[in-house]
Motif scaffolding. Structure first.
Motif, short mmCIF file in Angstrom:
data_model
loop_
_atom_site.label_atom_id
_atom_site.label_comp_id
_atom_site.label_asym_id
_atom_site.label_seq_id
_atom_site.Cartn_x
_atom_site.Cartn_y
_atom_site.Cartn_z
N LYS A 1 1.02 -1.17 -0.05
CA LYS A 1 -0.09 0.06 -0.13
C LYS A 1 0.96 1.29 -0.14
CE LYS A 1 -3.69 -2.09 2.75
NZ LYS A 1 -3.16 -3.52 2.66
N ILE A 2 0.36 2.41 -0.43
CA ILE A 2 1.04 3.63 -0.05
C ILE A 2 1.69 3.77 0.99
CG2 ILE A 2 1.04 6.04 -0.47
CD1 ILE A 2 1.29 4.81 -3.21
N SER A 3 0.92 3.52 2.31
CA SER A 3 1.25 3.59 3.50
C SER A 3 2.35 2.65 3.85
CB SER A 3 0.18 3.24 4.43
OG SER A 3 -0.18 2.16 4.15
N ASP A 4 2.75 1.80 3.06
CA ASP A 4 3.95 0.82 3.22
C ASP A 4 5.27 1.18 2.90
OD1 ASP A 4 2.22 -1.20 4.64
OD2 ASP A 4 1.80 -2.05 2.47
N VAL A 5 5.24 2.22 2.22
CA VAL A 5 6.51 3.03 1.24
C VAL A 5 7.42 3.67 2.54
CG1 VAL A 5 7.31 4.54 -0.39
CG2 VAL A 5 5.29 3.25 -0.78
N PRO A 6 8.53 3.21 2.61
CA PRO A 6 9.48 3.92 3.70
C PRO A 6 9.63 5.17 3.51
CG PRO A 6 10.59 1.93 2.73
CD PRO A 6 9.22 2.24 1.72
N GLY A 7 9.79 5.73 4.84
CA GLY A 7 9.75 7.49 4.86
C GLY A 7 11.06 7.85 4.16
N GLN A 8 12.22 7.01 3.69
CA GLN A 8 13.29 7.69 2.99
C GLN A 8 12.85 8.22 1.83
OE1 GLN A 8 16.09 8.14 4.32
NE2 GLN A 8 16.02 7.05 6.15
N TYR A 9 11.72 7.70 1.06
CA TYR A 9 11.24 8.24 -0.26
C TYR A 9 10.50 9.50 -0.02
CZ TYR A 9 12.61 3.50 -1.97
OH TYR A 9 12.97 2.64 -2.32
N ARG B 1 -2.88 11.15 1.31
CA ARG B 1 -3.05 12.27 1.90
C ARG B 1 -2.18 12.33 3.23
NH1 ARG B 1 -8.79 11.70 0.76
NH2 ARG B 1 -8.99 10.44 2.78
N ALA B 2 -1.87 11.09 3.65
CA ALA B 2 -1.23 10.87 5.03
C ALA B 2 0.46 11.25 4.52
CB ALA B 2 -1.19 9.49 5.55
N LYS B 3 0.67 10.47 3.53
CA LYS B 3 1.94 10.85 3.20
C LYS B 3 2.54 12.44 2.90
CE LYS B 3 4.14 7.05 2.66
NZ LYS B 3 5.70 6.61 3.41
N GLN B 4 1.36 12.95 2.22
CA GLN B 4 1.54 14.52 2.02
C GLN B 4 1.86 15.40 3.31
OE1 GLN B 4 -1.74 14.74 -0.49
NE2 GLN B 4 -0.70 14.74 -2.23
N ALA B 5 0.95 14.79 4.32
CA ALA B 5 1.05 15.31 5.61
C ALA B 5 2.39 15.16 6.21
CB ALA B 5 -0.11 14.66 6.43
N ALA B 6 3.16 14.06 6.02
CA ALA B 6 4.36 13.86 6.34
C ALA B 6 5.56 14.46 5.39
CB ALA B 6 4.52 12.37 6.49
N GLY B 7 5.12 15.26 4.53
CA GLY B 7 5.90 16.03 3.88
C GLY B 7 6.27 15.44 2.41
N LYS B 8 5.66 14.21 2.09
CA LYS B 8 6.26 13.63 0.80
C LYS B 8 5.28 14.16 -0.24
CE LYS B 8 8.61 11.12 3.65
NZ LYS B 8 10.23 11.62 3.72
N LYS B 9 5.73 14.06 -1.54
CA LYS B 9 5.17 13.98 -2.71
C LYS B 9 4.58 12.71 -3.34
CE LYS B 9 5.75 18.57 -2.30
NZ LYS B 9 4.67 19.59 -2.06
N VAL B 10 3.34 12.42 -3.88
CA VAL B 10 2.98 11.50 -4.53
C VAL B 10 2.44 11.72 -6.06
CG1 VAL B 10 1.27 9.39 -4.64
CG2 VAL B 10 2.33 10.52 -2.31
N ILE B 11 2.92 11.28 -6.87
CA ILE B 11 2.65 11.65 -8.11
C ILE B 11 2.40 10.59 -8.97
CG2 ILE B 11 4.14 13.70 -8.25
CD1 ILE B 11 6.25 12.15 -9.64
#
Length: 565
Positions: free
Chosen positions: A292-300, A339-349
């Protein structure tokens, strides 16, 4: 990028490219009014007279031609590269300019038997006639040289016309020498940043080079029909003109155009960190770990969702979450995870293309369809932007139009990334490279794929094999010195040996290459002439293959990227 586990077809270019070498002209005969074109039947008006083509690969055609009524057409086949050559009479200790106008598939032009250093030059495939040019000096006893053209194995046919071996009369030349070319037309600004202006113009018949003037002062010289003038001040207007040159002299200046640099901080990217890691997330199950997108590590820092799909409308794309293949992952969960990744400062494209992508943007209508459909996906799923991963070619004019239209809709926070293959970024004349330069003011990063490519040319004119620090640094140098800013250049590598057919390197090699480019340490035999501390970072295919290998790639490369200067 691969959707399937099978390796992609590897393109082999080993030993294919030889750069023209700089020559000492101190003992050369100076050019004079008596200089001539020493080639015979240089325009192929007499068929293939005076020319020999390997394996009957050559013929003459009446269209298209560069000049006169005929041109050479030669077709590589099997193990034959369609080599057409002519022996030319020359004078000893003399300097000659070798040139030809070419079109079509990969084309090489060179001279052997010079008695000093043999030379060659080349160009990737071209949709219109462009000029190849190089120089050579003959040895003390050299009275003839062999000049040649050839294509490359498995590539399209090439066209050649108006060959010239211009210099002192060797006693066999019959064709006229060059005249001063006309002034270039069509000069236009193709892109700007806060410190540079990119220009493009139409080719001029008979020109071997072009000089670029800024506010009346000559600032650079190039052989192609585009240039980027750097070192400029932000938010400032400059006037530019171009002249055409050849052995006979310099043309009048073109009409002037004005280019205004962007405000400080140009280029797309929104709130991305200075150094960023991009990972592709697979919307399908091909044997890698399902995530899931939520499984992607925070290094990305950037997660590229692979892939959007073509529709029945030219240029338009759609996205269909593979809920069944991803273990019941629902659209609502997918959107919430974004939305959760974006709240953590990540970009999803959303990524468009891949190895099997068939999206075509070839006219204004399809460009509008592309922009409208991508913007619709951004609104529907919350994507921050788009990744261009079209591995079956693109049209620079209309993809530029599409991305600028998308930018106008989405605003300055739009993320635009690209993942071209190595061959797509070998020259600024290639469509991918032109597109990147065209949108330089809104482009976030180009993460070229340093894999599935065989050997390629580095910026120093040498050929490097994939799988080494040198391959990464010498090829990245082409982009860094070809007009992209360091913050728009990233290194794309497979996360594991199963992520690509070839080209995997250990994370240590990736980190060494990053250090070589950004710090000047960790280099192999190739050492860049300067460092690029603003280098954006690295990319991998894919977060799923990374997870399959225990996230070894992101655990090693991620912290290293984020610790770059």
């Amino acid at each position: 990028m691969d959707r399937a586990t099978r390796p992609r077809r590897t393109r082999l270019w080993a030993g294919a490219v030889t750069a023209a070498l700089a020559l000492s002209l101190t003992a050369a005969v100076e050019a004079s009014a008596a200089d001539v074109n020493n080639a015979k039947n240089a325009g192929f008006e007499s068929g293939l007279a005076n020319w020999t083509c390997s394996a009957n690969s050559g013929t003459t055609v009446s269209s298209p031609v560069h000049g006169g009524s005929a041109a050479l057409r030669a077709t590589p086949a099997g193990q034959d590269n369609a080599r057409c050559s002519q022996t030319v009479a020359v004078r000893p200790n003399a300097t000659y300019t070798l040139s030809a106008w070419v079109q079509g598939g990969y084309t090489y032009l060179g001279a052997t038997g010079t008695g000093t250093t043999d030379v060659s030059t080349w160009t990737p495939d071209s949709s219109s006639f462009k000029q190849l040019s190089t120089t050579f000096t003959t040895g003390a006893s050299t009275t003839s040289v062999t000049v040649y053209l050839h294509g490359w194995y498995g590539q399209a046919a090439y066209l050649a016309d108006d060959v010239s071996v211009f210099g002192p009369d060797g006693g066999g030349g019959t064709d006229p020498g060059p005249t001063v070319p006309g002034a270039p037309t069509g000069l236009a600004v193709s892109g700007t940043t806060s410190s540079s202006v990119s220009l493009a113009w139409n080719a001029v018949s008979g020109a071997t080079g072009y000089s670029v003037y800024r506010d009346g002062t000559r600032v650079t010289a190039v052989t192609g029909t585009s240039a980027t003038v750097t070192g400029l001040t932000a938010s400032t207007a400059y006037s530019f003109q171009v002249t055409a040159t050849n052995a006979a002299g310099e043309s009048p200046k073109s009409a002037a155009v004005t280019g205004t640099t962007a405000p400080t901080g140009g280029g797309g990217g929104g709130t991305l960190p200075r150094h960023a890691v991009t990972g592709y997330w697979q919307n399908f199950n091909n044997g890698a770990t399902v995530q899931k997108i939520s499984d992607v590590p925070g290094q990305y820092d950037i997660i590229a969702v692979a892939f959007a799909d073509a529709t029945g409308t030219p240029g338009a794309v759609t996205f269909n979450l593979d809920s069944a293949g991803l273990g019941g992952y629902t659209v609502d969960q997918f959107k919430a995870d974004i939305r959760a990744k974006q709240a953590a400062g990540k970009k999803v494209i959303v990524s468009v293309g891949g190895e099997r992508g068939t999206v075509s943007v070839n006219d204004s209508a399809s460009a509008a369809n592309f922009a409208n459909s991508v913007y619709s996906l951004m609104q529907t799923y919350g994507f921050d932007g788009v990744d261009i991963d079209l591995e079956n070619g693109l049209n620079a004019t209309y993809m530029t139009q599409a991305l600028r239209s998308l930018s106008a809709k989405a605003g300055p926070s739009l993320i635009i990334t690209m993942a071209p293959q190595t061959i797509d970024m070998q020259s600024t004349s290639n469509a991918y490279f032109r597109t990147a330069l065209n949108i330089k003011d809104i482009l976030t990063v180009v993460n070229m794929q340093y894999y599935n490519s065989g050997s390629m040319l580095g910026c120093d004119g040498k050929v490097y094999s994939q799988g080494s620090v040198d391959f990464l640094t010498a090829l990245a140098c082409i982009q860094l010195e070809g007009g992209l800013t360091p913050s728009q250049v990233g290194l794309g590598l497979p996360a594991s040996t199963r992520g690509a057919g070839s080209g995997y390197v250990s994370p240590t090699v990736v980190n060494n290459a990053l250090d070589c480019l950004a710090r000047g340490t960790g280099c192999g035999t190739f050492k860049p002439s300067r460092t690029y501390p603003d280098l954006r970072g690295a990319m991998t295919w894919s977060t799923n293959w990374d997870a399959t290998a225990g996230n070894a790639w992101s655990n090693a490369v991620g912290p290293h990227v984020h610790a770059l200067p």
